[in-house]
Design an enzyme around this catalytic site. Structure first.
Site, PDB file in Angstrom:
ATOM      1  N   LYS A   1       0.845  -1.208   0.000  1.00  0.00           N
ATOM      2  CA  LYS A   1       0.000   0.000   0.000  1.00  0.00           C
ATOM      3  C   LYS A   1       0.872   1.247   0.000  1.00  0.00           C
ATOM      4  O   LYS A   1       0.690   2.139  -0.805  1.00  0.00           O
ATOM      5  CB  LYS A   1      -0.912  -0.014   1.234  1.00  0.00           C
ATOM      6  CG  LYS A   1      -1.781   1.222   1.350  1.00  0.00           C
ATOM      7  CD  LYS A   1      -2.769   1.140   2.502  1.00  0.00           C
ATOM      8  CE  LYS A   1      -3.573   2.437   2.594  1.00  0.00           C
ATOM      9  NZ  LYS A   1      -4.546   2.434   3.704  1.00  0.00           N
TER      10      LYS A   1
ATOM     11  N   GLU B   1      10.951  -4.391   4.199  1.00  0.00           N
ATOM     12  CA  GLU B   1      11.101  -5.808   3.832  1.00  0.00           C
ATOM     13  C   GLU B   1      10.687  -6.037   2.385  1.00  0.00           C
ATOM     14  O   GLU B   1      11.371  -6.711   1.617  1.00  0.00           O
ATOM     15  CB  GLU B   1      10.235  -6.699   4.733  1.00  0.00           C
ATOM     16  CG  GLU B   1      10.525  -6.629   6.207  1.00  0.00           C
ATOM     17  CD  GLU B   1       9.555  -5.712   6.926  1.00  0.00           C
ATOM     18  OE1 GLU B   1       9.394  -4.554   6.487  1.00  0.00           O
ATOM     19  OE2 GLU B   1       8.972  -6.163   7.927  1.00  0.00           O
TER      20      GLU B   1
ATOM     21  N   GLY C   1      -4.795  -1.483   5.164  1.00  0.00           N
ATOM     22  CA  GLY C   1      -3.913  -2.563   4.716  1.00  0.00           C
ATOM     23  C   GLY C   1      -4.492  -3.940   4.985  1.00  0.00           C
ATOM     24  O   GLY C   1      -4.566  -4.785   4.106  1.00  0.00           O
ATOM     25  N   ARG C   2      -5.022  -4.154   6.216  1.00  0.00           N
ATOM     26  CA  ARG C   2      -5.509  -5.501   6.524  1.00  0.00           C
ATOM     27  C   ARG C   2      -6.914  -5.749   6.008  1.00  0.00           C
ATOM     28  O   ARG C   2      -7.519  -6.768   6.286  1.00  0.00           O
ATOM     29  CB  ARG C   2      -5.400  -5.777   8.024  1.00  0.00           C
ATOM     30  CG  ARG C   2      -5.784  -4.668   8.881  1.00  0.00           C
ATOM     31  CD  ARG C   2      -5.344  -4.842  10.342  1.00  0.00           C
ATOM     32  NE  ARG C   2      -5.775  -3.676  11.074  1.00  0.00           N
ATOM     33  CZ  ARG C   2      -5.048  -2.569  11.206  1.00  0.00           C
ATOM     34  NH1 ARG C   2      -3.843  -2.526  10.665  1.00  0.00           N
ATOM     35  NH2 ARG C   2      -5.504  -1.519  11.857  1.00  0.00           N
TER      36      ARG C   2
ATOM     37  N   GLU D   1      -3.910  -6.545  15.130  1.00  0.00           N
ATOM     38  CA  GLU D   1      -3.371  -5.252  14.679  1.00  0.00           C
ATOM     39  C   GLU D   1      -4.482  -4.196  14.667  1.00  0.00           C
ATOM     40  O   GLU D   1      -4.218  -3.014  14.809  1.00  0.00           O
ATOM     41  CB  GLU D   1      -2.736  -5.359  13.287  1.00  0.00           C
ATOM     42  CG  GLU D   1      -1.965  -4.101  12.890  1.00  0.00           C
ATOM     43  CD  GLU D   1      -1.071  -4.289  11.677  1.00  0.00           C
ATOM     44  OE1 GLU D   1      -1.526  -3.998  10.552  1.00  0.00           O
ATOM     45  OE2 GLU D   1       0.089  -4.722  11.848  1.00  0.00           O
TER      46      GLU D   1
ATOM     47  N   HIS E   1      -3.888 -32.436  18.466  1.00  0.00           N
ATOM     48  CA  HIS E   1      -2.655 -33.135  18.888  1.00  0.00           C
ATOM     49  C   HIS E   1      -1.574 -32.131  19.255  1.00  0.00           C
ATOM     50  O   HIS E   1      -0.387 -32.462  19.269  1.00  0.00           O
ATOM     51  CB  HIS E   1      -2.196 -34.055  17.749  1.00  0.00           C
ATOM     52  CG  HIS E   1      -3.261 -35.023  17.324  1.00  0.00           C
ATOM     53  ND1 HIS E   1      -3.455 -36.244  17.921  1.00  0.00           N
ATOM     54  CD2 HIS E   1      -4.253 -34.877  16.406  1.00  0.00           C
ATOM     55  CE1 HIS E   1      -4.494 -36.841  17.354  1.00  0.00           C
ATOM     56  NE2 HIS E   1      -5.003 -36.046  16.434  1.00  0.00           N
TER      57      HIS E   1
ATOM     58  N   LYS F   1       9.763  -0.538  13.761  1.00  0.00           N
ATOM     59  CA  LYS F   1      10.264  -0.271  12.405  1.00  0.00           C
ATOM     60  C   LYS F   1      11.374   0.777  12.465  1.00  0.00           C
ATOM     61  O   LYS F   1      12.437   0.616  11.850  1.00  0.00           O
ATOM     62  CB  LYS F   1       9.135   0.266  11.522  1.00  0.00           C
ATOM     63  CG  LYS F   1       8.165  -0.737  10.981  1.00  0.00           C
ATOM     64  CD  LYS F   1       7.163   0.016  10.088  1.00  0.00           C
ATOM     65  CE  LYS F   1       6.131  -0.888   9.468  1.00  0.00           C
ATOM     66  NZ  LYS F   1       5.130  -0.130   8.674  1.00  0.00           N
TER      67      LYS F   1
HETATM   68  O1  F6P Z   1       2.210  -4.154   9.977  1.00  0.00           O
HETATM   69  C1  F6P Z   1       2.238  -2.804   9.669  1.00  0.00           C
HETATM   70  C2  F6P Z   1       1.708  -2.616   8.270  1.00  0.00           C
HETATM   71  O2  F6P Z   1       1.605  -1.257   7.991  1.00  0.00           O
HETATM   72  C3  F6P Z   1       0.378  -3.310   8.040  1.00  0.00           C
HETATM   73  O3  F6P Z   1      -0.706  -2.605   8.545  1.00  0.00           O
HETATM   74  C4  F6P Z   1       0.393  -3.464   6.556  1.00  0.00           C
HETATM   75  O4  F6P Z   1      -0.571  -4.395   6.105  1.00  0.00           O
HETATM   76  C5  F6P Z   1       1.829  -3.939   6.342  1.00  0.00           C
HETATM   77  O5  F6P Z   1       2.596  -3.215   7.298  1.00  0.00           O
HETATM   78  C6  F6P Z   1       2.360  -3.729   4.944  1.00  0.00           C
HETATM   79  O6  F6P Z   1       2.247  -2.381   4.603  1.00  0.00           O
HETATM   80  P1  F6P Z   1       2.350  -2.006   3.031  1.00  0.00           P
HETATM   81  O7  F6P Z   1       1.186  -2.692   2.347  1.00  0.00           O
HETATM   82  O8  F6P Z   1       2.263  -0.522   2.998  1.00  0.00           O
HETATM   83  O9  F6P Z   1       3.665  -2.534   2.523  1.00  0.00           O
END
Ligand code: F6P
Length: 575
Positions: free
Chosen positions: A233, A239, A293-294, A379, A410, A538
């Site tokens: 987003k 990462e 995002g979620r 979250e 199990h 972060k």
């Molecule tokens: O975990 C933090 C967060 O901002 C989430 O809310 C989001 O889904 C994820 O990192 C990835 O963010 P992006 O889609 O901006 O890479």
């Protein structure tokens, strides 16, 4: 008072002041009403605590029917919750005291419900078939979503027809989706749920910056036949960007710089950043800030889903969610599945004091559901600050964990049955399998039902003794084993039963939990659509990376980290 108000005349100013005062009063009233209902719930909890679920079923033979709600072929069975009609009545009072119906309307009509980030939450517009879904800017969110979805549809149609050719002219056979959190967990879950559809490209999901995940995947693929989707987003998650750079090197090595660009897709709000990275504009499928995002599986972040299952089934997936959107907005709270799921969760969390919840799909295709719901629930509502910046004063999101059944039986079911703490569980099971034998499916369903019953009813010590005696055990053995064999029962479960795990079913289940989380955020008065808690880690990771690399003195680090960095370097560069 805002700057604009100084340009208002005296009567407007007093009107504004009166309105702000009445809103403040309403909020205070609201809090007082919530407090009063919570007090009644506490008193009721003290009454009902000693009443075992056995007695609740014995005193009301109609309980299994009355404590279940159906939405087409999906049944939500909450009869094995420790509650009565009085409980439900008070929980509905709590929902109304928190003005849940108004909050639902506010979300659906584009209010900036995400107040800390000043954004709306219009993910229902992404799956809506009609209606005006106003964004804060006054545009129609649904129309904007449809325009991008039409582009995705055209692309997916060509891709699945083998008409999307790579830089060397080969048809594309694989998509690698790079994303994390909401840009990964939902699409990854859906891809595993639907991997029995085999008429599309293969899709792969990489989230971890641990390079082994990407390396292991790319090692098996051909650059000429692979597309890399950067799903982010913000297009700034370190990462994902690090993985995208590694993937770009892999593509460039095989196809050259110009060729590599042809093999990138992006799903993002931040189009300029995707362009800067080198993704061609026609391969960027944008979405918007009013999609959390979620909650973004319905956006271009989830384009791997139609790639895998085809457009017709993908539309069924969207329709399932849209059905639940209508249900959530229109069904009376007593018959409203997301609202009931939310209120039962509040009852278990805040009145019965349960600190965790187990998610156990008795459906291998839903094996990624626990991971997906961990982010969606924890979250969104793993917070302690109210939307107005105060302290919540109530427990909020429980710790969510889970594994598919029967595997979970199990691993952690011992604790579910006999642990010193109670962890309510949500079960999910299909009436009809999408694979395997009928015998296997019958055993799966029997285990699901049996576990829900055993958790509710338990086994008293006298019953344990009877069982052991019926097995011919001698008195000494019975004395020794019975106390360990007894199960308290009275342990709550929800159970979702559906005909078969079709795209529509998964769309419904996801939307039910999205709205459950929203409803609980309203009741707890927390901001469910932001995630400030993840920012600190972060920021620290960004500042510590040079120390770990050895590019900077470790003096800047906390002593505990400084010591680790020293040991790390000693291990890396033994003298
Ligand atoms: O975990 C933090 C967060 O901002 C989430 O809310 C989001 O889904 C994820 O990192 C990835 O963010 P992006 O889609 O901006 O890479």
């Amino acid at each position: 008072m805002s700057q604009e108000s100084t340009e208002l005349n005296a009567s407007d100013r007093s009107l504004l002041a009166r309105r702000e005062a009445s809103q403040a009063e309403t909020k205070k009233d609201q809090e007082l009403r919530k407090k009063s209902v919570l007090a009644q719930l506490e008193a009721h909890r003290d009454e009902i605590a000693p009443v075992h679920m056995r007695a609740l079923f014995a005193s009301d033979p109609s309980r299994p029917e009355r404590y279940a709600v159906a939405l087409d072929d999906l049944t939500f069975d909450f009869s094995r919750q420790k509650l009565t009609d009085k409980t439900l009545g008070l929980l509905l009072d709590l929902a109304n005291a928190a003005k849940l119906p108004d909050a639902i309307e506010a979300m659906y009509t584009g209010d900036c419900v995400n107040r800390t980030e000043g954004r709306a939450a219009l993910h229902p517009a992404l799956r809506a078939k009609g209606g005006y879904w106003p964004t804060p800017e006054g545009e129609c969110a649904r129309q904007k979503a449809t325009a991008v979805r039409d582009r995705v549809r055209a692309f997916i149609g060509r891709l699945r027809a083998g008409l999307v050719l790579g830089a060397t002219g080969s048809p594309i056979t694989d998509i690698v989706s790079l994303g994390v959190g909401g840009s990964d967990l939902g699409p990854f879950m859906a891809a595993r749920a639907f991997d029995y559809f085999e008429d599309g490209p293969s899709v792969h999901f990489i989230a971890n910056v641990d390079g082994i995940e990407l390396a292991e995947t790319l090692r098996r693929l051909h650059p000429s036949k692979t597309l890399i989707l950067v799903a982010s987003k913000s297009f700034s998650t370190l990462e994902t960007l690090e993985n995208a750079k590694s993937a770009r090197e892999w593509l460039t090595e095989g196809l050259g710089e110009v060729g590599a660009r042809k093999h990138f897709l992006a799903a993002t709000v931040n189009v300029p950043a995707a362009l800067d990275f080198g993704v061609p504009r026609e391969q960027i499928f944008e979405f918007w800030d009013w999609v959390g995002g979620r909650f973004s599986i319905w956006s271009s972040v989830g384009l791997t889903i139609p790639a895998l299952i085809g457009w017709r089934r993908y539309e069924e997936f969207l329709e399932g969610a849209a059905e639940v959107d209508r249900h959530f907005r229109e069904a009376p709270l007593r018959e409203n599945i997301p609202a009931l799921l939310a209120l039962i969760g509040v009852w278990n969390r805040n009145l019965l004091g349960h600190e965790a919840i187990a998610i156990c799909p008795y459906d291998h295709r839903l094996r990624r559901l626990p991971s997906y719901l961990q982010q969606l629930e924890m979250e969104s509502n793993g917070k302690r600050t109210t939307r107005d910046g105060g302290r919540v004063g109530l427990d909020t999101a429980p710790v969510l964990f889970g594994e598919p059944g029967t595997n979970a039986q199990h691993s952690f079911f011992q604790l579910l049955h006999q642990g010193s703490q109670v962890a309510p569980a949500d079960f999910f099971v299909a009436a009809k399998p999408t694979g395997g034998s009928d015998a296997q499916h019958a055993l799966l369903v029997a285990n699901c039902f049996a576990q829900a019953e055993a958790l509710a009813i338990g086994l008293t010590e006298p019953e344990a003794r009877e069982t052991l005696a019926s097995e011919g055990k001698d008195a000494a053995t019975i004395d020794r084993i019975a106390p360990h064999m007894a199960c308290p029962g009275d342990r709550p479960t929800n159970l979702f039963l559906y005909r078969q795990l079709e795209p529509r079913t998964l769309g419904r289940l996801i939307a039910i939990y999205e709205h459950k989380v929203f409803a609980q955020g309203v009741i707890w008065n927390v901001e469910s659509f932001d995630q400030w808690g993840v920012e600190l880690g972060k920021r620290r990771a960004k500042s510590l990376t040079p120390l770990v690399r050895g590019d900077a003195p470790s003096e800047d680090a906390h002593p505990s980290v400084r010591n680790l960095v020293k040991r790390l370097h000693a291990l890396r560069n033994p003298q």
